[in-house]
Enzyme design. Structure first.
Site, PDB file in Angstrom:
ATOM      1  N   CYS A  93      -7.844  -2.097  -4.515  1.00 56.99           N
ATOM      2  CA  CYS A  93      -6.390  -1.785  -4.012  1.00 56.99           C
ATOM      3  C   CYS A  93      -5.530  -3.043  -4.155  1.00 56.99           C
ATOM      4  CB  CYS A  93      -6.192  -0.880  -2.954  1.00 56.99           C
ATOM      5  SG  CYS A  93      -6.223   0.981  -3.418  1.00 56.99           S
ATOM      6  N   CYS A 131       0.981  -1.051   0.011  1.00 55.58           N
ATOM      7  CA  CYS A 131       0.080   0.127   0.155  1.00 55.58           C
ATOM      8  C   CYS A 131       0.731   1.257  -0.076  1.00 55.58           C
ATOM      9  CB  CYS A 131      -0.641   0.029   1.313  1.00 55.58           C
ATOM     10  SG  CYS A 131      -1.824  -1.452   1.732  1.00 55.58           S
TER      11      CYS A 131
END
Lengths: 271, 103
Positions: free
Chosen positions: A231, A179
């Site tokens: 994501c 991330c």
């Protein structure tokens, strides 16, 4: 206006390509994008999901023909206002930290008799998942304008925050992405999308506090779980299980980072 | 059947501003599904807004209008407590009509 909207997007992203060599234009581009978003926000179709969500909360459903009005989202049975900005949190009855969606699964199963595992296995936008999307739209809207205040007093909450922080910084997969690769620096952008620096409070509040959101590009309302799933995909990681601990840990990390740093605007409108 | 519209109508004394969100697929008829088959067109064709029964706006919609359309317009007159009704018909003959009280 499908075709015209597409043309607008193409026009703006063509400008974005020129940004590295023309810093003055970067501001104009960002301003243009901000203006485009403002126009969209005027008539945010997320409201259609909010209306449906409020109805669903009060509708007797499932094998037990019960409503969700006794569901405890952390503020006491049936209290919806302010619940969204204090999730994820520890729940004594399930003995685990839960985000809004995993908590809804618990309430649907215990109150209405709708099997949580079945809902979790349903694809986004279909069947009971569609209902969850409406519910999260309404529940989050009930906390609109409130500051994040995600608790960290329980040891499990502290643990989930630490796990989330590690998961956020964990790099792997074919591109060695985490991330943090896309969300760990200020001022980054992929094509039209500003990438919030989710390690910083103000950006975490802006980024975490916008979802659930209506996505203009697909005409769907996306929950936080779906945002995270996408994501994971961008990170070239396998999809996490719906409502699994890693997703809750990530939300705990993002929510705690956002504490006191901005107001929730969910359900927002996104491209 | 399509879900309810979200309508807001507010008077400033001389004019009434109406904001309408409609729940509709607005399928263009140009897109294909994953198997390559054309997805049939399904969109609103006519929209009518009335104020206390009098037509204040009548419009033709087509495939160029987005999914879940948003419409905003103003008309002269209108006072708090009046009724504004918005109705649409689509190309499959589905209909929807919702009403709101002017604030």
């Amino acid at each position: 206006m499908k075709s015209r909207k597409y043309a607008v997007c193409l026009g703006v992203s063509a400008l974005a390509l020129m940004v590295p060599t023309l810093p003055a234009l970067a501001d104009a581009t960002s301003d243009g994008i901000a203006h485009y978003r403002e126009l969209l926000a005027e008539g945010n179709p997320a409201e259609l999901w909010e209306m449906r969500g409020e109805e669903l909360w009060r509708e007797a459903r499932g094998p037990k023909k019960a409503t969700l009005e006794q569901c405890d989202l952390g503020q006491g049975a049936g209290v919806v206002k302010g619940a969204f900005v204090t999730l994820p949190r520890y729940f004594a009855d399930t003995k685990r930290v839960q985000d809004l969606e995993s908590r809804l699964l618990t309430c649907m199963e215990t109150l209405q008799g709708i099997p949580a595992a079945e809902v979790a296995a349903t694809p986004f936008g279909k069947g009971e998942q569609e209902n969850i999307e409406a519910l999260v739209a309404w529940i989050s809207a009930e906390s609109r304008g409130m500051q994040f205040n995600v608790p960290t007093s329980h040891p499990e909450e502290k643990r989930m925050y630490e796990v989330g922080k590690r998961a956020f910084h964990f790099r792997g997969g074919p591109h060695d992405f985490g991330c943090v690769t896309c969300h760990g620096d200020d001022g980054k952008r992929i094509r039209l999308q500003d990438l919030p620096n989710l390690t910083q409070p103000a950006d975490a509040a802006r980024g975490f506090g916008a979802w659930p959101a209506y996505r203009v590009s697909s005409g769907e309302l996306w929950s936080m779980q779906r945002r995270l799933n996408d994501c994971f995909r961008q990170q070239r990681f396998p999809y996490p299980l719906y409502g699994s601990d890693v997703t809750i840990a990530l939300s705990t990390y993002l929510g705690v980072t956002a504490n006191g740093a901005g107001e929730s605007i969910a359900p927002a409108i996104k491209r | 059947m399509a879900g309810p519209m979200r309508i807001r109508a507010a008077s400033n004394g001389t004019e009434t501003e109406v904001k309408v969100l409609m729940s509709h697929e607005m399928e263009t008829g140009q897109r294909k599904d994953p198997s390559g088959a054309l997805i049939p067109a399904h969109h609103i064709t006519e929209l009518t807004a009335t104020h206390n029964g009098r037509v204040v706006l009548s419009g033709q919609f087509g495939p160029a209008v987005s999914k879940n359309p948003y419409l905003q317009f103003r008309f002269k007159g209108g006072a708090k407590g009046d009724k504004v009704t918005v109705s649409w018909v689509d190309n499959k003959g589905d209909k929807r009509s919702d009403e709101v009280v002017v604030s």
